[in-house]
Motif scaffolding. Sequence first.
Motif: not given
Length: 488
Positions: A120-141
Amino acid sequence: MTLPSAVAELLQATPTTLLVGGAWRDAEGGATFDVHDPATGEVIAAVADASAADGAAAMDAAAAAQDAWAATPTRERAEVLRRAFDLVTERAEELATLMTLEMGKPLAESRGEVTYGGEFLRWFSEEAAHVNGRYQTAPEGTLRILTTTRPVGPCLFITPWNFPLAMATRKIAPALAAGCTVVLKPAALTPLTALALGQILLDAGVPDGVVNIVPTSSARTVTGPLLQDRRLRKLSFTGSTEVGRALLKEAAGNVLRTSMELGGSAPFVVFADADLDAALAGARQAKLRNMGEACTAANRFLVHEDVAEEFSRRLAEDFAGLTVGPGLEEGTDLGPLVSEDQRDGVHRLVTAARDGGARVLTGGEPVDGPGYFYRPTVLTGVAPDSPVMVNEIFGPVAPVTTFRDEDEAVRLANDSDVGLAAYVYTADLSRVLRLSERLEVGMVGVNTGLISNAAAPFGGVKHSGLGREGGVEGIEEYLETVYVALPV
């Protein structure tokens, strides 16, 4: 009993005080409680007994460290976790010996837990830098939608006695990776492993106050006030459904984020077309790992009526040939149960099943002498509503009942308030897919008795809890999503 000198030296070197704000300190008033070896019943250590004031001090330290730890670059947090993994690996034998001493499991199993917990220490050491958000345009523009994440904040972790290393790392690692600080309340029966982990985290470079550890003989005294502290933002608990329900009620008052990994009653389903050799090997693994003291342990054996007699006979022969003894002794297959109360509770379930007409093929009684040993047991002719089928056994007892067809197997398997894990043995791939959709559990092992893995999401449905630990899902439990609206 006189402990071997190397073991005595290990106990002498293991921290037995509280970890608060990066320093080891005595509990308020110097209070302590005893830790026992379940193989002998003898005291092996006296550990600092935290008070409400000590818990508050730990919360103060976690809150003070939160902003700086959250602002620490993810690469730096990842490197701290990776160093912790390396140190756990380096000190594997010491950690395994401590677990066997305070919990009872055979040394080979303790070594396996060190490997599992370290992952778990190794796995989450690798996950730490892979947290993402997102960007998009609303459907109404009319808007641009930007989402990002931030740590939920200080966390309270309450861990059980059955996997004292892995249950701590499974919670601490994703929290630290996400940027959260921690107060850990380990089980009173097995605090030494958690305290040894605390020293490892300090040695790995975890800043002062980021991880605080407060063992106590009175959990409610320490955790009750913490759950009402407005600075606390997250509770994660592994333990019984009964205690989990009570904690959820308390957490509601502070509207805390919660993760609950609660009770299990895993059905182990064997169809007529199963490879019986594989099913028997899987049954031993799923039932007897940790002496059966695991929430994922096979609790109810549902075997097709055409193969039930052979399966039960061969399982009993296998169980009868196992060696029960102290976990530190070479050749031991099964160690003691963790306490006298635990052993006696298991025997009450077996006695009730026998009184209800079940047949004992092997075992069925405690082992005479010191320690809390129970003979590996196979029961047949067990009614589906027998207490040994309905309750979580948490011991080396395999009750067997039969079914006629797939629908009956599913009905019996789902006839429980909890739904953590299930095991299915069959050669029919179509049946596997159907059952994965029909079984009311969070995890299904197909033709295997071992399902836990740091890269996989661990958790259940119904009264088995909320949320997931491990896998890519695990870090999400410690992150808040922030939405930013931008004009086009």
